[in-house]
Design a protein around this motif. Structure first.
Motif, PDB file in Angstrom:
ATOM      1  N   LEU A 252     -17.513   3.039   7.847  1.00 39.56           N
ATOM      2  CA  LEU A 252     -18.515   2.462   8.807  1.00 39.56           C
ATOM      3  C   LEU A 252     -20.025   1.964   8.450  1.00 39.56           C
ATOM      4  O   LEU A 252     -20.073   1.250   8.813  1.00 39.56           O
ATOM      5  CB  LEU A 252     -18.135   2.806  10.352  1.00 39.56           C
TER       6      LEU A 252
ATOM      7  N   TYR B  84      -6.877   8.984  10.591  1.00 43.74           N
ATOM      8  CA  TYR B  84      -8.484   9.511  11.111  1.00 43.74           C
ATOM      9  C   TYR B  84      -8.639  10.213  10.304  1.00 43.74           C
ATOM     10  O   TYR B  84      -8.091  11.127  10.356  1.00 43.74           O
ATOM     11  CB  TYR B  84      -8.815   9.238  12.267  1.00 43.74           C
ATOM     12  N   GLU B  85      -9.221   9.576   9.456  1.00 43.24           N
ATOM     13  CA  GLU B  85     -10.532  10.994   8.878  1.00 43.24           C
ATOM     14  C   GLU B  85     -11.626  10.700   8.444  1.00 43.24           C
ATOM     15  O   GLU B  85     -12.356   9.970   8.015  1.00 43.24           O
ATOM     16  CB  GLU B  85      -9.561  10.435   7.223  1.00 43.24           C
TER      17      GLU B  85
ATOM     18  N   PHE C 158      -4.578   3.200  -7.743  1.00 41.78           N
ATOM     19  CA  PHE C 158      -3.930   3.733  -6.650  1.00 41.78           C
ATOM     20  C   PHE C 158      -4.638   5.734  -6.940  1.00 41.78           C
ATOM     21  O   PHE C 158      -4.905   6.290  -5.726  1.00 41.78           O
ATOM     22  CB  PHE C 158      -2.437   4.710  -6.437  1.00 41.78           C
TER      23      PHE C 158
ATOM     24  N   ILE D 234     -14.417  10.492   5.548  1.00 40.30           N
ATOM     25  CA  ILE D 234     -13.873   8.643   4.810  1.00 40.30           C
ATOM     26  C   ILE D 234     -14.231   7.055   6.320  1.00 40.30           C
ATOM     27  O   ILE D 234     -14.787   6.040   5.936  1.00 40.30           O
ATOM     28  CB  ILE D 234     -12.459   8.634   4.698  1.00 40.30           C
TER      29      ILE D 234
ATOM     30  N   TRP E 115      -2.382   1.424  11.863  1.00 44.28           N
ATOM     31  CA  TRP E 115      -2.692   1.909  11.017  1.00 44.28           C
ATOM     32  C   TRP E 115      -3.327   0.436  10.944  1.00 44.28           C
ATOM     33  O   TRP E 115      -2.706  -1.188  11.515  1.00 44.28           O
ATOM     34  CB  TRP E 115      -1.234   1.669   9.851  1.00 44.28           C
ATOM     35  N   LEU E 116      -4.286  -0.335   9.877  1.00 42.57           N
ATOM     36  CA  LEU E 116      -4.747  -1.445   9.277  1.00 42.57           C
ATOM     37  C   LEU E 116      -4.797  -1.253   7.620  1.00 42.57           C
ATOM     38  O   LEU E 116      -4.896   0.079   7.030  1.00 42.57           O
ATOM     39  CB  LEU E 116      -5.435  -2.114   9.496  1.00 42.57           C
TER      40      LEU E 116
ATOM     41  N   HIS F  13     -10.912   9.117  -1.897  1.00 37.75           N
ATOM     42  CA  HIS F  13     -10.716   9.392  -0.662  1.00 37.75           C
ATOM     43  C   HIS F  13     -11.839  11.318  -0.902  1.00 37.75           C
ATOM     44  O   HIS F  13     -12.344  11.169   0.363  1.00 37.75           O
ATOM     45  CB  HIS F  13      -9.626  10.299  -1.040  1.00 37.75           C
TER      46      HIS F  13
ATOM     47  N   PHE G  51     -15.543   9.822  -0.803  1.00 35.55           N
ATOM     48  CA  PHE G  51     -16.218   9.370   0.464  1.00 35.55           C
ATOM     49  C   PHE G  51     -16.414  10.829   1.174  1.00 35.55           C
ATOM     50  O   PHE G  51     -17.679  11.093   2.294  1.00 35.55           O
ATOM     51  CB  PHE G  51     -15.395   8.620   1.404  1.00 35.55           C
TER      52      PHE G  51
ATOM     53  N   PHE H 154      -7.356  -1.641   3.690  1.00 36.93           N
ATOM     54  CA  PHE H 154      -8.335  -1.492   4.135  1.00 36.93           C
ATOM     55  C   PHE H 154      -9.407  -2.530   5.035  1.00 36.93           C
ATOM     56  O   PHE H 154     -10.136  -2.574   4.917  1.00 36.93           O
ATOM     57  CB  PHE H 154      -8.215  -0.887   2.050  1.00 36.93           C
TER      58      PHE H 154
ATOM     59  N   CYS I  34       1.061  -0.850  -0.051  1.00 35.57           N
ATOM     60  CA  CYS I  34      -0.207   0.072  -0.013  1.00 35.57           C
ATOM     61  C   CYS I  34       1.542   1.591  -0.277  1.00 35.57           C
ATOM     62  O   CYS I  34       2.015   1.337   0.555  1.00 35.57           O
ATOM     63  CB  CYS I  34      -0.311  -0.374   1.639  1.00 35.57           C
TER      64      CYS I  34
ATOM     65  N   SER J 218      -1.628   7.877   4.117  1.00 34.79           N
ATOM     66  CA  SER J 218      -2.990   7.982   4.392  1.00 34.79           C
ATOM     67  C   SER J 218      -2.646   8.769   5.369  1.00 34.79           C
ATOM     68  O   SER J 218      -3.798   9.757   5.779  1.00 34.79           O
ATOM     69  CB  SER J 218      -3.854   6.963   4.879  1.00 34.79           C
TER      70      SER J 218
ATOM     71  N   SER K 252      -4.548  13.032   5.577  1.00 37.82           N
ATOM     72  CA  SER K 252      -5.567  13.512   6.239  1.00 37.82           C
ATOM     73  C   SER K 252      -5.259  14.584   6.904  1.00 37.82           C
ATOM     74  O   SER K 252      -5.921  15.167   7.600  1.00 37.82           O
ATOM     75  CB  SER K 252      -5.562  11.489   7.620  1.00 37.82           C
TER      76      SER K 252
END
Ligand SMILES: Cc1cc2nc3c(=O)[nH]c(=O)nc-3n(C[C@H](O)[C@H](O)[C@H](O)COP(=O)(O)OP(=O)(O)OC[C@H]3O[C@@H](n4cnc5c(N)ncnc54)[C@H](O)[C@@H]3O)c2cc1C
Length: 509
Positions: free
Chosen positions: A378, A369-370, A267, A373, A334-335, A274, A277, A337, A225, A229, A233
């Motif tokens: 969620l 955290y954004e 990408f 998105i 971080w993780l 981005h 959302f 998607f 990735c 992010s 953000s």
């Protein structure tokens, strides 16, 4: 002396920064960052985010000093800080980027606008992404976003006249003085534009050939990735500069660079998501705390279980892939998607937890955290938007698909290291003699799953599908599509209940 205040928020850079460039063109500037205790007291804020911002502010201050200015940091409520500054030395205008944040920042921005009006201070805001303020429906949005992305980047001024004194050191509060008690993530990404530029370069030049095919497994995703992010953000990098750097890199690729081309094209579509959302939250701020489709109100809210939520948060659900992801998130912030989507899906379906508390917990975990998105995702992964396919991730299948040798699970869950492959993804089924041989006691060293997975999934799907099948629920979907759904690809029909782009997104990961 007449001067302008440039208010930095989630735009911690000097490059492609219209508010700064416009202020500098007019004369002296005061570059301001307000550390707002009210913001950091919100339930979605965390020490790891503040740690990243703090590093980014130091980097920003260094960059400003190189131009003859500095970052002026004040702690307090934004209106009070501006009022004090204005009382000491009146300024003519306040410049800032538009922000699509949580309800708290939305209200704060309105208070600031009111204060400016009352003081006769000109409040000017500019967009920094393709998000369009005041948009009523999605028709035409993509074209406007593309036009913004094609505009030339705003050049950073070559020198600044600081309206204040420049020889003060930068003093920033630490997390505990802001009341942030949860620990920072020991192995999170470091903040700052210089770090962000290095990550961007390494992705564009050498890592992007692994993007296509590498982003789904949590093992390969950490390097496949882009890892951009948190820099996007917090605005250390602008979306437009990343988009244009990607476009230029694509144009310079030799004809045989197929994998890298596929990676960069994929990408680029994520960069469009981005904005797509974030636009949802900009157009409907309430989706941070209430179901996008109101017919879903009451679906899960009354079935809240502290016990099931605690198992998730503590990484003790008993499903190894889920618990390993929680362990990684705790330590790195971080993780990828797919694993984020799996965590939310597990929370929403087998654990049957309403998304709001789950979302707050995850928001605090994510360094990147954004709000736009985050809350849209969620709701999408919890099945409460009414316009997306209900995608339910089975954590055992995900383990088999994304971690077939169990390297990820063993890496993050020490208790499972000696469990044989046969039982690794369902260790609670291990016969007693195997438990004895590998020295792992089910129910003592590792948890028994909080619910029976197959039965819980069956029941959850049935409840959601029954609701979706109701004619009144389907009838209300057209309005949600009009306001929020993507128009790229074929125009989606409300009756199909899904967005072409969002389907593509679900399938690609
Ligand atoms: C439940 C959930 C919550 C999420 N919360 C956030 C969040 O708070 N902040 C955040 O930046 N991303 C969030 N994402 C989207 C996505 O998981 C992350 O953007 C991505 O994992 C970040 O890693 P990267 O920069 O290496 O991604 P890459 O795949 O390299 O993508 C590049 C950039 O594109 C954007 N992007 C990528 N995927 C998406 C997507 N599905 N939707 C919208 N934009 C996307 C991000 O800005 C990302 O940095 C969330 C996803 C889910 C399922």
């Amino acid at each position: 002396m007449s001067y302008r205040v440039v208010w930095f928020k989630r735009d911690l850079r000097l490059h492609d920064h219209t508010p700064l460039a416009e202020a500098a063109r007019a004369g002296p500037v005061l570059c301001l960052y307000v550390v707002e205790p009210g913001l950091w007291a919100q339930p979605d804020a965390s020490a790891r985010q503040w740690g990243f911002v703090r590093e980014s502010l130091r980097d920003l201050d260094r960059a400003l000093k190189a131009l003859g200015a500095r970052l002026h940091v004040r702690v307090g409520d934004a209106v009070d800080v501006l009022a004090r500054l204005h009382a000491q030395q009146p300024f003519s205008a306040l410049h800032a980027h538009e922000e699509t944040g949580n309800t708290w920042t939305f209200d704060r921005d309105r208070s600031v606008a009111r204060w400016c009006r009352a003081q006769g201070v000109r409040y000017r805001e500019w967009p920094q992404t393709g998000v369009v303020r005041g948009l009523r429906e999605r028709d035409g949005w993509q074209g406007r976003r593309d036009a913004f992305m094609a505009l030339p980047q705003v050049v950073c001024p070559s020198g600044l006249v600081d309206a204040g004194s420049v020889d003060q050191p930068l003093v920033l509060p630490d997390a505990s003085s802001l009341g942030l008690r949860e620990a920072d993530a020991a192995r999170r990404q470091r903040g700052g534009r210089q770090e962000g530029l290095a990550v961007l370069r390494s992705f564009l030049e050498s890592r992007s050939h692994r993007y296509r095919g590498g982003i789904s497994s949590p093992l390969s995703a950490t390097t496949a990735c882009s890892r951009l992010s948190p820099y996007l953000s917090h605005g250390c990098l602008g979306v437009r500069e990343v988009e244009q750097a990607t476009r230029d890199q694509l144009a310079s690729l030799p004809p045989d660079a197929h994998q890298q081309r596929l990676g960069l094209v994929g990408f680029r579509s994520r960069l469009a998501w981005h904005d797509h959302f974030i636009q949802k939250l900009e157009s409907e701020p309430e989706l941070e705390w209430r179901n996008l489709h109101r017919a879903y109100d009451g679906l899960r809210e009354d079935d809240w279980s502290d016990e099931r939520f605690a198992a998730l948060v503590q990484g003790r659900t008993g499903w190894p892939m889920v618990d390993a992801c929680v362990a990684m998130l705790r330590e790195t912030g971080w993780l990828n998607f797919r694993m984020r989507a799996m965590l939310v899906s597990v929370a929403a379906y087998p654990l049957w937890l309403h998304w709001r508390e789950v979302g707050l917990w995850l928001a605090r975990q994510f360094v990147d955290y954004e709000p736009g998105i985050h809350w849209s995702q969620l709701q999408m992964q919890s099945g409460t938007t009414g316009i997306n396919t209900t995608r339910v991730y089975n954590p055992i299948k995900q383990a088999r698909d994304q971690d077939p040798q169990g390297r990820f699970v063993r890496r993050w869950l020490a208790a499972l290291r000696r469990v044989p492959d046969t039982w690794l993804f369902e260790p609670w089924r291990m016969p007693p003699d195997t438990q004895a041989r590998c020295g792992v006691r089910v129910g003592v060293d590792i948890p028994v799953p909080v619910v029976d997975l197959d039965a819980a999934l069956r029941e959850a799907k049935a409840r959601v599908h029954a609701l979706r099948a109701r004619p009144d629920v389907q009838a209300a979907e057209a309005e949600i599509v009009r306001r929020h759904a993507s128009r790229s690809g074929r125009r989606e029909q409300p009756s199909r209940r899904r967005s072409a782009a969002e389907m593509a997104q679900q399938e690609l990961f």
